[in-house]
Design a protein around this motif. Sequence first.
Motif, mmCIF file in Angstrom:
data_model
loop_
_atom_site.group_PDB
_atom_site.id
_atom_site.type_symbol
_atom_site.label_atom_id
_atom_site.label_comp_id
_atom_site.label_asym_id
_atom_site.label_seq_id
_atom_site.Cartn_x
_atom_site.Cartn_y
_atom_site.Cartn_z
ATOM 1 N N LEU A 28 0.853 -1.187 0.000
ATOM 2 C CA LEU A 28 0.000 0.000 0.000
ATOM 3 C C LEU A 28 0.883 1.229 0.000
ATOM 4 C CD1 LEU A 28 -2.694 1.588 0.408
ATOM 5 C CD2 LEU A 28 -2.401 1.201 2.881
ATOM 6 N N VAL A 29 0.623 2.144 -0.928
ATOM 7 C CA VAL A 29 1.360 3.410 -1.008
ATOM 8 C C VAL A 29 0.354 4.549 -0.929
ATOM 9 C CG1 VAL A 29 2.856 4.899 -2.403
ATOM 10 C CG2 VAL A 29 3.200 2.414 -2.406
ATOM 11 N N VAL A 36 4.452 15.150 -4.794
ATOM 12 C CA VAL A 36 5.382 14.074 -5.132
ATOM 13 C C VAL A 36 5.347 13.793 -6.633
ATOM 14 C CG1 VAL A 36 5.783 11.592 -4.884
ATOM 15 C CG2 VAL A 36 5.314 12.990 -2.865
ATOM 16 N N ASN A 37 6.524 13.583 -7.215
ATOM 17 C CA ASN A 37 6.616 13.255 -8.630
ATOM 18 C C ASN A 37 6.002 11.872 -8.871
ATOM 19 O OD1 ASN A 37 7.354 12.684 -11.278
ATOM 20 N ND2 ASN A 37 9.374 13.596 -11.086
ATOM 21 N N PRO A 38 4.928 11.779 -9.654
ATOM 22 C CA PRO A 38 4.259 10.473 -9.847
ATOM 23 C C PRO A 38 5.129 9.460 -10.583
ATOM 24 C CG PRO A 38 3.343 12.139 -11.325
ATOM 25 C CD PRO A 38 4.237 12.860 -10.367
ATOM 26 N N GLU A 39 6.194 9.909 -11.236
ATOM 27 C CA GLU A 39 7.099 8.978 -11.914
ATOM 28 C C GLU A 39 7.726 8.000 -10.923
ATOM 29 O OE1 GLU A 39 8.000 8.706 -15.376
ATOM 30 O OE2 GLU A 39 6.060 9.745 -15.423
ATOM 31 N N LEU A 40 7.832 8.417 -9.657
ATOM 32 C CA LEU A 40 8.389 7.537 -8.634
ATOM 33 C C LEU A 40 7.573 6.266 -8.454
ATOM 34 C CD1 LEU A 40 9.302 10.222 -5.962
ATOM 35 C CD2 LEU A 40 10.934 8.650 -6.997
ATOM 36 N N LEU A 41 6.289 6.355 -8.752
ATOM 37 C CA LEU A 41 5.390 5.225 -8.509
ATOM 38 C C LEU A 41 5.577 4.100 -9.516
ATOM 39 C CD1 LEU A 41 2.188 7.318 -7.721
ATOM 40 C CD2 LEU A 41 3.798 6.311 -6.091
ATOM 41 N N LYS A 42 6.365 4.325 -10.550
ATOM 42 C CA LYS A 42 6.591 3.286 -11.559
ATOM 43 C C LYS A 42 7.356 2.089 -11.004
ATOM 44 C CE LYS A 42 6.289 6.164 -15.696
ATOM 45 N NZ LYS A 42 6.996 6.658 -16.904
ATOM 46 N N VAL A 43 8.027 2.271 -9.857
ATOM 47 C CA VAL A 43 8.751 1.141 -9.266
ATOM 48 C C VAL A 43 7.844 0.278 -8.398
ATOM 49 C CG1 VAL A 43 10.887 2.489 -9.245
ATOM 50 C CG2 VAL A 43 9.532 2.324 -7.146
ATOM 51 N N ILE A 50 -2.398 2.023 -4.622
ATOM 52 C CA ILE A 50 -1.794 3.353 -4.577
ATOM 53 C C ILE A 50 -2.893 4.395 -4.392
ATOM 54 C CG2 ILE A 50 -0.401 5.055 -5.822
ATOM 55 C CD1 ILE A 50 0.867 2.724 -7.351
ATOM 56 N N LEU A 51 -2.764 5.180 -3.323
ATOM 57 C CA LEU A 51 -3.767 6.199 -3.004
ATOM 58 C C LEU A 51 -3.127 7.573 -2.981
ATOM 59 C CD1 LEU A 51 -5.580 4.397 -0.028
ATOM 60 C CD2 LEU A 51 -6.246 4.396 -2.448
ATOM 61 N N ASP A 52 -3.821 8.559 -3.538
ATOM 62 C CA ASP A 52 -3.381 9.952 -3.525
ATOM 63 C C ASP A 52 -4.012 10.645 -2.322
ATOM 64 O OD1 ASP A 52 -2.851 12.633 -3.955
ATOM 65 O OD2 ASP A 52 -3.558 12.656 -6.023
ATOM 66 N N SER A 53 -3.182 11.137 -1.411
ATOM 67 C CA SER A 53 -3.709 11.731 -0.180
ATOM 68 C C SER A 53 -4.165 13.180 -0.344
ATOM 69 C CB SER A 53 -2.650 11.670 0.929
ATOM 70 O OG SER A 53 -1.521 12.469 0.591
ATOM 71 N N ALA A 54 -4.009 13.754 -1.547
ATOM 72 C CA ALA A 54 -4.333 15.174 -1.743
ATOM 73 C C ALA A 54 -5.778 15.497 -1.364
ATOM 74 C CB ALA A 54 -4.058 15.580 -3.188
ATOM 75 N N SER A 55 -6.677 14.551 -1.602
ATOM 76 C CA SER A 55 -8.092 14.798 -1.308
ATOM 77 C C SER A 55 -8.559 14.104 -0.034
ATOM 78 C CB SER A 55 -8.958 14.333 -2.487
ATOM 79 O OG SER A 55 -8.796 12.939 -2.683
#
Length: 251
Positions: A28-29, A36-43, A50-55
């Motif tokens: 879980l991320v 955060v640069n979303p390119e990091l999530l490619k690993v 994968i959850l975006d905490s912005a909202s």
Amino acid sequence: MIHFVGAGPGDIELITVKGQRLLSEADLVIYAGSLVNPELLKVCKEEAVILDSASMTLEEVIEEMVRGWKKGQKIVRLHTGDPSIYGAIREQMDLLDTYGADYEVVPGVSSFCGAASALKAEYTLPNVSQTVILTRAGGRTPVPEKEELSLLASHGATMVIFLSISLADKVKEELLKGGYALDTPVAIVYKATWPEEKVYRGILEKLPQMIEEHHLTKTALIVVGEFLGDRYERSKLYDPTFTHLFREASK
């Protein structure tokens, strides 16, 4: 285990080796999507959630982390820069403590380090400044009275001002009130280390105009101090006339 991981300032190669490994192993991320640069999530693993905490609210973030922790999942809470600087991690850790959840903090490269890199500058120059103040201007979220910009500016040290690009007039006023001169060198670093990084240099007097001219509204640091100038002294460490533990002075 829950891992608070510093993602670095933007360049995906500036996450730590440990941080990248944990990200690649996570079930879980939860990442700060606005920063955060979303390119990091490619690993991440293909099956990772994968959850975006912005909202999300704090309580929603904690609910997701605790649910995963109870399942025995490996969880990464991915913060921009270094989590200890404006990362809002204390409130998360305190709530996790109430559940007895296990967590650790993995440091990251802060954007103030990325800004120095972009500027090709050294914040601490002999006989110029030996102190770096990391702060922000008070806006919708106030700062303690003893930490108002004008009081911090009275030291004449290097200042890196976060989260204040929309408060340019106030920043200028407070810095002048604190003792900086109108011609004090300033720089604005937009999205330090990202592909779209921009650096703008000028003087304090022109700070609001610089920000308006370049249409900057967020994701930029204001850097202030004489370290941006040309005057400094050589380090004693490498001075041939200076004796220290590892070397005798030359005659």
